[in-house]
Design a protein around this motif. Sequence first.
Motif, mmCIF file in Angstrom:
data_model
loop_
_atom_site.group_PDB
_atom_site.id
_atom_site.type_symbol
_atom_site.label_atom_id
_atom_site.label_comp_id
_atom_site.label_asym_id
_atom_site.label_seq_id
_atom_site.Cartn_x
_atom_site.Cartn_y
_atom_site.Cartn_z
ATOM 1 N N LYS A 118 53.674 -1.206 1.064
ATOM 2 C CA LYS A 118 52.726 -0.979 0.482
ATOM 3 C C LYS A 118 52.619 0.646 -0.013
ATOM 4 O O LYS A 118 53.509 1.211 0.527
ATOM 5 C CB LYS A 118 51.277 -1.069 1.498
ATOM 6 C CG LYS A 118 51.293 -0.647 2.778
ATOM 7 C CD LYS A 118 50.117 -0.985 3.501
ATOM 8 C CE LYS A 118 50.447 -0.718 5.011
ATOM 9 N NZ LYS A 118 49.264 -0.825 5.549
ATOM 10 N N LYS B 24 42.423 -13.014 8.307
ATOM 11 C CA LYS B 24 42.983 -11.634 8.501
ATOM 12 C C LYS B 24 41.934 -10.650 8.953
ATOM 13 O O LYS B 24 42.309 -9.602 9.414
ATOM 14 C CB LYS B 24 43.788 -11.272 7.013
ATOM 15 C CG LYS B 24 44.455 -10.181 7.204
ATOM 16 C CD LYS B 24 45.841 -10.210 8.246
ATOM 17 C CE LYS B 24 46.627 -9.067 7.834
ATOM 18 N NZ LYS B 24 46.153 -7.720 8.453
ATOM 19 N N GLY C 58 52.856 -2.960 15.018
ATOM 20 C CA GLY C 58 51.616 -2.673 14.154
ATOM 21 C C GLY C 58 52.120 -1.568 13.046
ATOM 22 O O GLY C 58 52.659 -0.634 13.543
ATOM 23 N N ALA C 59 51.207 -1.822 12.106
ATOM 24 C CA ALA C 59 51.385 -0.866 11.050
ATOM 25 C C ALA C 59 52.727 -0.747 10.121
ATOM 26 O O ALA C 59 53.022 -0.245 9.164
ATOM 27 C CB ALA C 59 50.974 0.736 11.148
ATOM 28 N N HIS D 262 47.603 4.535 6.698
ATOM 29 C CA HIS D 262 48.110 3.186 6.455
ATOM 30 C C HIS D 262 48.676 3.305 4.942
ATOM 31 O O HIS D 262 48.553 2.434 4.239
ATOM 32 C CB HIS D 262 46.851 2.105 6.463
ATOM 33 C CG HIS D 262 46.515 1.880 7.817
ATOM 34 N ND1 HIS D 262 47.242 0.973 8.646
ATOM 35 C CD2 HIS D 262 45.652 2.684 8.570
ATOM 36 C CE1 HIS D 262 47.033 1.188 10.058
ATOM 37 N NE2 HIS D 262 45.958 2.227 10.140
ATOM 38 N N ASN E 122 42.691 0.160 2.504
ATOM 39 C CA ASN E 122 44.058 -0.114 2.627
ATOM 40 C C ASN E 122 44.386 -1.246 2.126
ATOM 41 O O ASN E 122 43.629 -2.410 2.406
ATOM 42 C CB ASN E 122 44.575 -0.035 4.238
ATOM 43 C CG ASN E 122 45.661 -0.935 4.574
ATOM 44 O OD1 ASN E 122 46.521 -1.016 3.835
ATOM 45 N ND2 ASN E 122 45.723 -1.190 5.940
ATOM 46 N N TRP F 198 55.071 -7.858 9.067
ATOM 47 C CA TRP F 198 54.916 -7.623 10.589
ATOM 48 C C TRP F 198 53.637 -8.243 10.974
ATOM 49 O O TRP F 198 52.965 -7.581 11.972
ATOM 50 C CB TRP F 198 54.761 -5.991 10.747
ATOM 51 C CG TRP F 198 53.884 -5.260 10.188
ATOM 52 C CD1 TRP F 198 52.534 -5.160 10.564
ATOM 53 C CD2 TRP F 198 53.889 -4.781 8.857
ATOM 54 N NE1 TRP F 198 51.743 -4.278 9.721
ATOM 55 C CE2 TRP F 198 52.621 -4.084 8.543
ATOM 56 C CE3 TRP F 198 54.714 -4.687 7.621
ATOM 57 C CZ2 TRP F 198 52.090 -3.146 7.269
ATOM 58 C CZ3 TRP F 198 54.583 -3.853 6.578
ATOM 59 C CH2 TRP F 198 53.219 -3.305 6.468
ATOM 60 N N TRP F 199 53.209 -9.372 10.480
ATOM 61 C CA TRP F 199 51.995 -10.031 10.946
ATOM 62 C C TRP F 199 52.249 -10.914 11.946
ATOM 63 O O TRP F 199 52.424 -12.225 11.942
ATOM 64 C CB TRP F 199 51.173 -10.752 9.786
ATOM 65 C CG TRP F 199 50.702 -9.655 8.966
ATOM 66 C CD1 TRP F 199 50.205 -8.522 9.043
ATOM 67 C CD2 TRP F 199 50.500 -9.833 7.465
ATOM 68 N NE1 TRP F 199 49.761 -7.799 7.943
ATOM 69 C CE2 TRP F 199 50.108 -8.737 6.733
ATOM 70 C CE3 TRP F 199 50.962 -10.982 6.611
ATOM 71 C CZ2 TRP F 199 49.880 -8.343 5.647
ATOM 72 C CZ3 TRP F 199 50.563 -10.537 5.107
ATOM 73 C CH2 TRP F 199 49.958 -9.502 4.720
ATOM 74 N N ASP G 130 47.193 -4.484 1.630
ATOM 75 C CA ASP G 130 48.596 -5.156 1.790
ATOM 76 C C ASP G 130 49.233 -5.577 0.501
ATOM 77 O O ASP G 130 48.331 -5.975 -0.303
ATOM 78 C CB ASP G 130 48.526 -6.135 3.035
ATOM 79 C CG ASP G 130 48.057 -5.496 4.211
ATOM 80 O OD1 ASP G 130 48.878 -4.592 4.735
ATOM 81 O OD2 ASP G 130 47.264 -6.000 4.968
ATOM 82 N N GLU H 276 46.740 -12.143 12.622
ATOM 83 C CA GLU H 276 47.654 -11.860 11.538
ATOM 84 C C GLU H 276 48.519 -13.341 11.354
ATOM 85 O O GLU H 276 48.672 -13.762 10.170
ATOM 86 C CB GLU H 276 48.603 -10.738 11.816
ATOM 87 C CG GLU H 276 48.048 -9.500 11.819
ATOM 88 C CD GLU H 276 48.911 -8.246 12.384
ATOM 89 O OE1 GLU H 276 48.555 -7.310 12.000
ATOM 90 O OE2 GLU H 276 49.750 -8.835 13.215
HETATM 91 C C1 GAL Z 1 48.175 -2.127 8.726
HETATM 92 C C2 GAL Z 1 48.154 -3.522 7.655
HETATM 93 C C3 GAL Z 1 47.350 -4.659 8.436
HETATM 94 C C4 GAL Z 1 47.710 -4.991 9.861
HETATM 95 C C5 GAL Z 1 47.912 -3.558 10.492
HETATM 96 C C6 GAL Z 1 48.385 -3.735 12.216
HETATM 97 O O1 GAL Z 1 48.866 -1.274 8.287
HETATM 98 O O2 GAL Z 1 47.748 -3.015 6.648
HETATM 99 O O3 GAL Z 1 47.726 -5.720 7.493
HETATM 100 O O4 GAL Z 1 48.740 -5.627 9.930
HETATM 101 O O5 GAL Z 1 48.561 -2.797 9.951
HETATM 102 O O6 GAL Z 1 49.451 -4.222 12.015
#
Ligand code: GAL
Length: 419
Positions: free
Chosen positions: A90, A337, A65-66, A377, A299, A33-34, A301, A39
Amino acid sequence: MRFNPFKMLVAFVLAIGLLTAPALAGEVEVLHWWTSGGEAAAVQQLQKMLKTEGHTWKDFAVAGGAGANAMTALKSRAVSGNPPTAAQVKGPQIQEWADLGVLTNLDDVAQAESWDKLVPEVVADIMKSDGQWVAVPVNVHRINWMWCNPMVFQKAGAKYPETWDEFFAACEKIKNAGMIPVAFGGQPWQEATAWESIVSGVGGPEFYTQALVKADEKTLASSKMVEVFEIFRKIKKYTDKNAPGRDWNLATAMVIRGEAGMQFMGDWAKGEFTAAGKVPGKDYEALTVPGTGNAFLFNVDSFIMFEVKRADAKKAQKAMARLILSPDFQVVFNVNKGSIPVRAGIAEDSFDAVAVKSMADFAATAKTGGLMPSMAHEMAVSPAVRGAMFDVVTNFYNSDMSPQDAVQKLAAAVKEAKM
Ligand code: GAL
């Protein structure tokens, strides 16, 4: 069976083929989802490295996001018997996929590359199922950051806050100077991201651990937690009317452009500043959320790999796993990142001051008990408990529910989710 030299030759040629990279260049289809600027810049580094080894990358990016949207997409592909080669997944969800028996065992890569020596044990435990590596960690993100625009502070005559009183004093000044104090995105995960930092800031490491890691109902319903909700409610006053539904990177852009003073967000927000060519200490400042200087909400990834049959696909998959933890990738990915390397022993030189501070704080808090998994997260509690916490936090934030009611509802919802 008669000896057949021709068959022998064919078998020999095929075996050689299996061992040589170009003949076995394969494709990896990667769900992630980057999609924001920072990202995307980071994940492109992995595509590039795989390409250098002759493999192709089929992008399966699902914005949001997330990763909630990405996880929905992954489930529907898996249910139809057609999962991608690799997926960004994750925390406890790794175990859930492993329990289905659909993941590639990565022990051979792990052994060849000495992952057990290079990855901190707390992280390795999350990546393993029954002692076998089934996921590859990419990075370590810190959640309890506040991203600030120095020009906004200067124009408003505000001072960088270290306490909640100072935080609200700065908000007042920025508001009175005609700017938005807090850039906010009203989505449940963003609300939970800010909220968990407040939990840590108001209560300290022990309180956070009891509340958001152990999900202890007494702690969740305590008067300290009432204080947390009071602060959370007060912050809302300093956000703008367009906050509901706003994506996190658009909120970061408001700080970058100087429309807003601060944003509560994990350090993937730094990726946006980096992508915009901004320099910490000059164009922006990263402060720890008030009260969380001794805390590091982390958190990690990671990617899981689904079992594939074709030898070329297998080879590409294992190459991806190996590259992710390679020193070169750990540098170039994490610089873009906003996170820090998850591999031990990576030199600091390529990283900015915020990352260097993060590295030092990661090591220091690991010794003091201040290193804590992020609930928002997916590092701390089961998906069901996390879902229950998200519901109460978002309902509170988007209604006039009292902080006293919120803590009761929180404890009750968590209790039910645990059953
Ligand atoms: C988090 C993830 C990050 C970032 C963020 C926003 O959960 O660990 O890598 O992508 O979401 O999407």
